[in-house]
Write an enzyme that holds these catalytic residues in place. Structure first.
Site, PDB file in Angstrom:
ATOM      1  N   LEU A  21      61.204  58.541 -10.905  1.00 36.92           N
ATOM      2  CA  LEU A  21      60.683  59.918 -10.901  1.00 36.92           C
ATOM      3  C   LEU A  21      59.193  59.941 -11.256  1.00 36.92           C
ATOM      4  CD1 LEU A  21      63.684  61.572 -12.736  1.00 36.92           C
ATOM      5  CD2 LEU A  21      63.000  62.035 -10.379  1.00 36.92           C
ATOM      6  N   LYS A  71      57.669  44.507 -18.114  1.00 36.04           N
ATOM      7  CA  LYS A  71      56.982  45.051 -19.293  1.00 36.04           C
ATOM      8  C   LYS A  71      56.424  43.983 -20.246  1.00 36.04           C
ATOM      9  CE  LYS A  71      58.959  49.650 -19.554  1.00 36.04           C
ATOM     10  NZ  LYS A  71      59.555  50.690 -20.382  1.00 36.04           N
ATOM     11  N   ASN A  92      53.775  49.363 -20.971  1.00 33.83           N
ATOM     12  CA  ASN A  92      54.256  50.185 -19.850  1.00 33.83           C
ATOM     13  C   ASN A  92      53.115  50.875 -19.096  1.00 33.83           C
ATOM     14  OD1 ASN A  92      53.584  52.338 -21.577  1.00 33.83           O
ATOM     15  ND2 ASN A  92      55.182  53.611 -20.677  1.00 33.83           N
ATOM     16  N   GLY A 131      71.831  50.098 -29.498  1.00 34.48           N
ATOM     17  CA  GLY A 131      71.132  49.291 -28.503  1.00 34.48           C
ATOM     18  C   GLY A 131      70.014  48.467 -29.096  1.00 34.48           C
ATOM     19  N   ALA A 132      69.693  47.364 -28.404  1.00 37.21           N
ATOM     20  CA  ALA A 132      68.611  46.479 -28.853  1.00 37.21           C
ATOM     21  C   ALA A 132      67.841  45.944 -27.653  1.00 37.21           C
ATOM     22  CB  ALA A 132      69.186  45.339 -29.689  1.00 37.21           C
ATOM     23  N   GLY A 133      67.787  46.723 -26.573  1.00 36.18           N
ATOM     24  CA  GLY A 133      67.041  46.311 -25.381  1.00 36.18           C
ATOM     25  C   GLY A 133      65.602  46.785 -25.443  1.00 36.18           C
ATOM     26  N   GLU A 159      73.939  39.131 -32.293  1.00 39.38           N
ATOM     27  CA  GLU A 159      72.989  38.015 -32.333  1.00 39.38           C
ATOM     28  C   GLU A 159      71.627  38.429 -31.768  1.00 39.38           C
ATOM     29  OE1 GLU A 159      74.519  34.589 -30.300  1.00 39.38           O
ATOM     30  OE2 GLU A 159      72.662  33.472 -30.689  1.00 39.38           O
ATOM     31  N   GLY A 244      66.941  62.221 -22.475  1.00 34.83           N
ATOM     32  CA  GLY A 244      65.627  61.599 -22.608  1.00 34.83           C
ATOM     33  C   GLY A 244      64.568  62.125 -21.655  1.00 34.83           C
TER      34      GLY A 244
HETATM   35  P1  ATR Z   1      66.555  48.737 -21.620  1.00 36.61           P
HETATM   36  O1  ATR Z   1      65.229  48.141 -21.311  1.00 36.61           O
HETATM   37  O2  ATR Z   1      66.895  49.963 -20.801  1.00 36.61           O
HETATM   38  O3  ATR Z   1      66.798  48.964 -23.075  1.00 36.61           O
HETATM   39  P2  ATR Z   1      68.016  46.274 -21.634  1.00 36.61           P
HETATM   40  O4  ATR Z   1      66.855  45.627 -22.255  1.00 36.61           O
HETATM   41  O5  ATR Z   1      68.738  45.575 -20.544  1.00 36.61           O
HETATM   42  O6  ATR Z   1      67.629  47.685 -21.070  1.00 36.61           O
HETATM   43  O7  ATR Z   1      69.065  46.666 -22.784  1.00 36.61           O
HETATM   44  C1  ATR Z   1      70.257  47.257 -22.500  1.00 36.61           C
HETATM   45  C2  ATR Z   1      70.977  47.649 -23.788  1.00 36.61           C
HETATM   46  O8  ATR Z   1      72.249  48.205 -23.425  1.00 36.61           O
HETATM   47  C3  ATR Z   1      71.289  46.489 -24.701  1.00 36.61           C
HETATM   48  O9  ATR Z   1      71.340  46.949 -26.038  1.00 36.61           O
HETATM   49  C4  ATR Z   1      72.670  46.074 -24.217  1.00 36.61           C
HETATM   50  O10 ATR Z   1      73.466  45.379 -25.167  1.00 36.61           O
HETATM   51  P3  ATR Z   1      73.335  43.770 -25.326  1.00 36.61           P
HETATM   52  O11 ATR Z   1      72.055  43.547 -26.081  1.00 36.61           O
HETATM   53  O12 ATR Z   1      74.540  43.371 -26.077  1.00 36.61           O
HETATM   54  O13 ATR Z   1      73.278  43.208 -23.930  1.00 36.61           O
HETATM   55  C5  ATR Z   1      73.290  47.415 -23.980  1.00 36.61           C
HETATM   56  N1  ATR Z   1      74.405  47.342 -23.025  1.00 36.61           N
HETATM   57  C6  ATR Z   1      74.334  47.155 -21.688  1.00 36.61           C
HETATM   58  N2  ATR Z   1      75.572  47.174 -21.135  1.00 36.61           N
HETATM   59  C7  ATR Z   1      76.446  47.376 -22.162  1.00 36.61           C
HETATM   60  C8  ATR Z   1      77.867  47.521 -22.237  1.00 36.61           C
HETATM   61  N3  ATR Z   1      78.642  47.469 -21.163  1.00 36.61           N
HETATM   62  N4  ATR Z   1      78.410  47.754 -23.453  1.00 36.61           N
HETATM   63  C9  ATR Z   1      77.638  47.845 -24.564  1.00 36.61           C
HETATM   64  N5  ATR Z   1      76.293  47.712 -24.549  1.00 36.61           N
HETATM   65  C10 ATR Z   1      75.697  47.488 -23.374  1.00 36.61           C
END
Ligand code: ATR
Length: 285
Positions: A21, A71, A92, A131-133, A159, A244
């Site tokens: 978008l 990124k 970004n 989340g931790a992505g 982890e 968001g």
């Molecule tokens: P983004 O940049 O959008 O944050 P990312 O870096 O791929 O994307 O991170 C995706 C997040 O969604 C991570 O926290 C991931 O958990 P893991 O670190 O364990 O991979 C979480 N995630 C993705 N699919 C998931 C699922 N089916 N169940 C639970 N958590 C999920």
């Protein structure tokens, strides 16, 4: 839109980019603010980032937004990096300077502004982050800059979360199913996983209603679907939740300012929000 010999060219760089978008938002800002610029989306494959940046510089392109999967990959090729982007470890936004492109991160500023506008003071409080992505980095940075005491970070992979956020003693890392270890309730929570993103709209990272009793206010960084399953579960448990979309438009406004030196007016931001809702088939009420 008038395009002539003086039109500045900006773009999103990522892979994939088809559903973005960002062109809608950035071109709306240019129209509303009377800036002679055009913004498009360019698919750049993994491994082609350096060539793309050198080519873009040679062509005189003014700036870029950078999305998945680039990124972090752009960082070695920057002419300089803003301290906030450096501490987040992701870029970004690229803005042309004399030698190349300088990197910024406006994601954290976007979520910062969205949280500030909620009438929820998170200063001195523990918060919950799912989340931790990549999105989580910017969100956590923003919340610490708003003075939170610490964060319960729940992630599928403990982890990965430990590796990223575990060295800061203010963070408590837990698996998704470990939420019962969080004491009390009335928490502010940001959902940063990709779970629930269309087309998998009937999924939430945690399904157990017990978790949602702990939350009084929440933001889901996802905005497609407009109301995520996570948001529904928060509301069903009596809390308030929003998506968001504001983070998206606010980070775009910060990028626009960096590209063109023009502050985006509040009404231009609202106009971009309306256009996004129209594009997504949501009512503009
Ligand atoms: P983004 O940049 O959008 O944050 P990312 O870096 O791929 O994307 O991170 C995706 C997040 O969604 C991570 O926290 C991931 O958990 P893991 O670190 O364990 O991979 C979480 N995630 C993705 N699919 C998931 C699922 N089916 N169940 C639970 N958590 C999920």
């Amino acid at each position: 839109m008038k395009v002539d010999g003086k039109t500045r060219v900006c773009a999103l760089m990522g892979d994939p980019v088809e559903h973005t978008l960002s062109p809608l938002v950035q071109n709306t800002f240019s129209e509303e603010e009377g800036v002679n610029a055009v913004y498009t989306a360019l698919r750049v494959k993994k491994g082609d980032v350096r060539t793309a940046m050198e080519g873009a510089f040679a062509l005189g392109m003014q700036g870029f937004n950078v999305t998945v999967p680039h990124k972090e990959a752009v960082i070695p090729y920057l002419s300089g990096i803003d301290p906030m982007a450096e501490s987040i470890g992701a870029v970004n936004t690229l803005v042309k300077d004399e030698e190349g492109y300088r990197g910024y991160n406006t994601d954290a500023l976007g979520i910062l502004r969205q949280i500030k506008e909620l009438d929820t003071d998170i200063k001195g409080r523990m918060v919950i982050m799912l989340g931790a992505g990549g999105a989580a980095n910017a969100v956590l940075h923003a919340m610490y800059s708003l003075g939170i005491k610490g964060a319960y970070i729940l992630n599928r992979s403990v982890e990965k979360a430990e590796k990223k956020f575990g060295n800061d003693m203010r963070n408590v890392i837990l698996p998704l199913e470990g939420f019962s270890e969080i004491p009390g309730d009335q928490y502010f929570c940001v959902q940063c996983t990709s779970v629930g993103l269309a087309p998998d709209s009937d999924a939430a990272p945690i399904e157990d209603p017990g978790f949602y009793k702990k939350i009084s206010r929440a933001v889901d960084v996802i905005y497609s679907p407009f109301e995520t399953k996570f948001m529904k579960l928060v509301k069903e448990a009596g809390g308030q939740a929003e998506n968001g979309l504001k983070m998206l438009v606010y980070q775009a406004a910060e990028s626009f300012k960096l590209f063109h030196g023009v502050e985006v007016k509040e009404e231009s931001i609202r106009r971009a929000e309306e256009k996004i809702k129209d594009a997504m088939g949501e009512s503009s009420s």
